[in-house]
Design an enzyme around this catalytic site. Sequence first.
Site, PDB file in Angstrom:
ATOM      1  N   GLY A 112      25.291  13.563 -28.282  1.00 16.68           N
ATOM      2  CA  GLY A 112      24.847  14.204 -27.041  1.00 16.68           C
ATOM      3  C   GLY A 112      25.364  13.463 -25.820  1.00 16.68           C
ATOM      4  N   ALA A 113      25.544  12.141 -25.971  1.00 16.58           N
ATOM      5  CA  ALA A 113      26.008  11.346 -24.827  1.00 16.58           C
ATOM      6  C   ALA A 113      27.408  11.792 -24.383  1.00 16.58           C
ATOM      7  CB  ALA A 113      25.990   9.870 -25.175  1.00 16.58           C
ATOM      8  N   GLY A 157       0.838  -1.195   0.000  1.00 13.81           N
ATOM      9  CA  GLY A 157       0.000   0.000   0.000  1.00 13.81           C
ATOM     10  C   GLY A 157       0.868   1.238   0.000  1.00 13.81           C
ATOM     11  N   GLY A 158       0.311   2.332   0.543  1.00 19.39           N
ATOM     12  CA  GLY A 158       1.047   3.594   0.580  1.00 19.39           C
ATOM     13  C   GLY A 158       2.330   3.503   1.374  1.00 19.39           C
TER      14      GLY A 158
HETATM   15  C1  HXC Z   1      -3.706  -4.602  12.018  1.00 19.82           C
HETATM   16  C2  HXC Z   1      -2.617  -6.457  11.249  1.00 19.82           C
HETATM   17  C3  HXC Z   1      -2.372  -5.829  10.019  1.00 19.82           C
HETATM   18  C4  HXC Z   1      -2.841  -4.497   9.849  1.00 19.82           C
HETATM   19  C5  HXC Z   1      -1.520  -7.782   9.937  1.00 19.82           C
HETATM   20  N1  HXC Z   1      -2.068  -7.674  11.137  1.00 19.82           N
HETATM   21  N2  HXC Z   1      -1.698  -6.679   9.224  1.00 19.82           N
HETATM   22  N3  HXC Z   1      -3.271  -5.852  12.248  1.00 19.82           N
HETATM   23  N4  HXC Z   1      -3.507  -3.937  10.882  1.00 19.82           N
HETATM   24  N5  HXC Z   1      -2.625  -3.830   8.718  1.00 19.82           N
HETATM   25  C6  HXC Z   1      -2.075  -8.665  12.210  1.00 19.82           C
HETATM   26  C7  HXC Z   1      -2.926  -9.872  11.865  1.00 19.82           C
HETATM   27  O1  HXC Z   1      -4.265  -9.627  12.218  1.00 19.82           O
HETATM   28  C8  HXC Z   1      -2.290 -10.930  12.738  1.00 19.82           C
HETATM   29  O2  HXC Z   1      -2.742 -10.748  14.057  1.00 19.82           O
HETATM   30  C9  HXC Z   1      -0.821 -10.548  12.718  1.00 19.82           C
HETATM   31  O3  HXC Z   1      -0.775  -9.183  12.336  1.00 19.82           O
HETATM   32  C10 HXC Z   1      -0.013 -11.346  11.705  1.00 19.82           C
HETATM   33  O4  HXC Z   1      -0.688 -11.318  10.478  1.00 19.82           O
HETATM   34  P1  HXC Z   1      -0.942 -12.651   9.611  1.00 19.82           P
HETATM   35  O5  HXC Z   1      -1.934 -12.297   8.593  1.00 19.82           O
HETATM   36  O6  HXC Z   1      -1.212 -13.801  10.511  1.00 19.82           O
HETATM   37  O7  HXC Z   1       0.495 -12.864   8.970  1.00 19.82           O
HETATM   38  P2  HXC Z   1       0.863 -13.373   7.514  1.00 19.82           P
HETATM   39  O8  HXC Z   1       0.075 -14.594   7.184  1.00 19.82           O
HETATM   40  O9  HXC Z   1       2.337 -13.469   7.487  1.00 19.82           O
HETATM   41  O10 HXC Z   1       0.380 -12.218   6.522  1.00 19.82           O
HETATM   42  C11 HXC Z   1       0.979 -10.951   6.597  1.00 19.82           C
HETATM   43  C12 HXC Z   1       0.200  -9.951   5.707  1.00 19.82           C
HETATM   44  C13 HXC Z   1      -1.305  -9.978   6.123  1.00 19.82           C
HETATM   45  C14 HXC Z   1       0.338 -10.339   4.238  1.00 19.82           C
HETATM   46  C15 HXC Z   1       0.818  -8.590   5.919  1.00 19.82           C
HETATM   47  O11 HXC Z   1      -1.401  -9.850   7.535  1.00 19.82           O
HETATM   48  C16 HXC Z   1      -2.064  -8.889   5.488  1.00 19.82           C
HETATM   49  O12 HXC Z   1      -2.451  -8.961   4.320  1.00 19.82           O
HETATM   50  N6  HXC Z   1      -2.344  -7.837   6.276  1.00 19.82           N
HETATM   51  C17 HXC Z   1      -3.131  -6.717   5.825  1.00 19.82           C
HETATM   52  C18 HXC Z   1      -2.315  -5.884   4.897  1.00 19.82           C
HETATM   53  C19 HXC Z   1      -3.050  -4.637   4.475  1.00 19.82           C
HETATM   54  O13 HXC Z   1      -3.994  -4.690   3.702  1.00 19.82           O
HETATM   55  N7  HXC Z   1      -2.655  -3.534   5.105  1.00 19.82           N
HETATM   56  C20 HXC Z   1      -3.225  -2.268   4.811  1.00 19.82           C
HETATM   57  C21 HXC Z   1      -2.528  -1.814   3.559  1.00 19.82           C
HETATM   58  S1  HXC Z   1      -3.029  -0.227   3.111  1.00 19.82           S
HETATM   59  P3  HXC Z   1      -2.925 -11.980  15.081  1.00 19.82           P
HETATM   60  O14 HXC Z   1      -3.485 -11.337  16.300  1.00 19.82           O
HETATM   61  O15 HXC Z   1      -3.835 -12.942  14.408  1.00 19.82           O
HETATM   62  O16 HXC Z   1      -1.558 -12.526  15.273  1.00 19.82           O
HETATM   63  C22 HXC Z   1      -1.929   0.684   3.879  1.00 19.82           C
HETATM   64  C23 HXC Z   1      -2.174   2.089   3.651  1.00 19.82           C
HETATM   65  C24 HXC Z   1      -0.977   2.874   3.972  1.00 19.82           C
HETATM   66  O17 HXC Z   1      -1.070   0.265   4.521  1.00 19.82           O
HETATM   67  C25 HXC Z   1      -1.290   4.235   3.444  1.00 19.82           C
HETATM   68  C26 HXC Z   1      -0.196   5.155   3.646  1.00 19.82           C
HETATM   69  C27 HXC Z   1      -0.513   6.418   2.930  1.00 19.82           C
END
Ligand code: HXC
Length: 514
Positions: free
Chosen positions: A404-405, A169-170
């Site tokens: 030019g290079a 993401g961001g």
């Molecule tokens: C809160 C989160 C989290 C998140 C993971 N966890 N991502 N909690 N916010 N963004 C937590 C899970 O619930 C889990 O908690 C623990 O972290 C480990 O995650 P798993 O999924 O079990 O691990 P894994 O299988 O290795 O997968 C990792 C992952 C997946 C691929 C990162 O967790 C995932 O897809 N997370 C969401 C990613 C996402 O969409 N993020 C937002 C992106 S947008 P427990 O308690 O079960 O251990 C963004 C915007 C930024 O970031 C903008 C900036 C401008």
Amino acid sequence: MKDKIKKLTERKEKAKLGGGEEKIKSQHDKGKLSARERIEILVDENSFEEIDMFVKHRATDFGLDKQQYPGDGVVTGFARIDGRPVAIYSQDFTVFGGSLSGAHAEKIVKVMKLAMKAGIPVIGLNDSGGARIQEGVVSLGGYADIFLLNTLASGVIPHISVILGPCAGGAVYSPAITDFIFMVKNTSYMFVTGPNVVKTVTHEDVDFESLGGAETHASKSGVAHFVFNNEVETLLKVRKLLSYIPLNYRDKSPEISFDYSKIIPEPKLDDIIPQNSNKPYDMKEIIRLLADGQDFFESQSQYAENIICGFCRIGGMAVGVIANQPQVLAGVLDINASVKAARFVRFCDAFNIPMLVLVDVPGFLPGTEQEWNGIIKHGAKLLFAFSEATVPKITVIVRKAYGGAYDVMNSKHIRGDFNFAWPSAEIAVMGPKGAVEIIFKKEITKAAEPEKETEKKLSEYIEKFANPFVSAERGYIDDVIVPRETKQKLISAFNLLRTKVDSNPKKKHGNIPL
Ligand code: HXC
């Protein structure tokens, strides 16, 4: 007091466990280290001083008030690498997947602000699920605070991003603003949208690794500058990179003492350029022969391989090398090569790292693909970067410098301080064949034997222009040098330029053609 100290120790021990032993084990099972283990490998032994160990998030929605982990998923502080200070933040995947809360972001911002005041590099170890979903816009605000500081710190202190897990993401835009990105094969990935979103929007089937893994960013996108096989190797290479760069924009790179009696001619350099000027050879061989201990640390080695960028030491001094690579696409400048080198040149200039430019370039790459994708504006980036650079800049034309290079590759005209050429240099508007076909078109068509006439004109042209002497006669080349003596020449020139002062006209900032 004893009781209080005991309690403090207990609190610290608890904080050090992050999300707990089970989560640390799960991290290890994925072939990843914990946030603290990474710091230990990265920095000098026992040098890490942590801050904000007790910081907690302040969210209450979705039952978060009952889930508190001291430190809130990021370890921050200061340490030494080779005895020099650095600031560090290391995201802890065992706490909410290393996701970024408001408090987590504040910790990163605090350590970066302190680093800017102290004038020391920041190293970010990224391993995070992105914005902490339960905190919503607070988390987005936290990211923006980091992006702003990344931007303000750019050019003030070096900032290195090490991607050691997900970065999606961001969140990718913080590393993208920093100076160098390291990635690890098979365990780190970066993308703006993951495979599921890609499938929905473009119907493409792609997995994490091919979409945004280390190899992809090393070779296809050029987003990653350095890629290694495992975390330990990656962290040790971060230390190596730091050895070439200064603490901040007012500082100079560390220098290694150099035994000047060791400077002897290198005869191998006389034999590298092939007799046939259209034959490729490996420019990296020349770089290694010029570098102290033949040690060259290359950046973006798998991307736009027609240009080489990296660091070495020459006479003990850290130097940024930019060189055409005749082995790939004949060393031509194309869009990717121009952008890659422009960014490297700007890094060196921002941080007082002298540059060595080795030239063997037949020109810019022709064709609709390049023109339609903007070779004009992208090539201009490299021209702009070299032109505005005020650090010591030395050029050696080893073979071709056409069109030019020639101007772009740190020519005398854009403030090259010392411009040398080997006797094999060919400096002209274009290569002999193309030139002869244009300027002698009439004579060749009228001739009884056009092929013979072409050959005759070709050798006339080569004799007159495909050499370094026309340029040397005008002072565009300061000296034509024997290849084996290049290292001595470079050491003398870089030493002379130690006290160089140059500047650009006062302005808010230039408008580099982005
Ligand atoms: C809160 C989160 C989290 C998140 C993971 N966890 N991502 N909690 N916010 N963004 C937590 C899970 O619930 C889990 O908690 C623990 O972290 C480990 O995650 P798993 O999924 O079990 O691990 P894994 O299988 O290795 O997968 C990792 C992952 C997946 C691929 C990162 O967790 C995932 O897809 N997370 C969401 C990613 C996402 O969409 N993020 C937002 C992106 S947008 P427990 O308690 O079960 O251990 C963004 C915007 C930024 O970031 C903008 C900036 C401008």
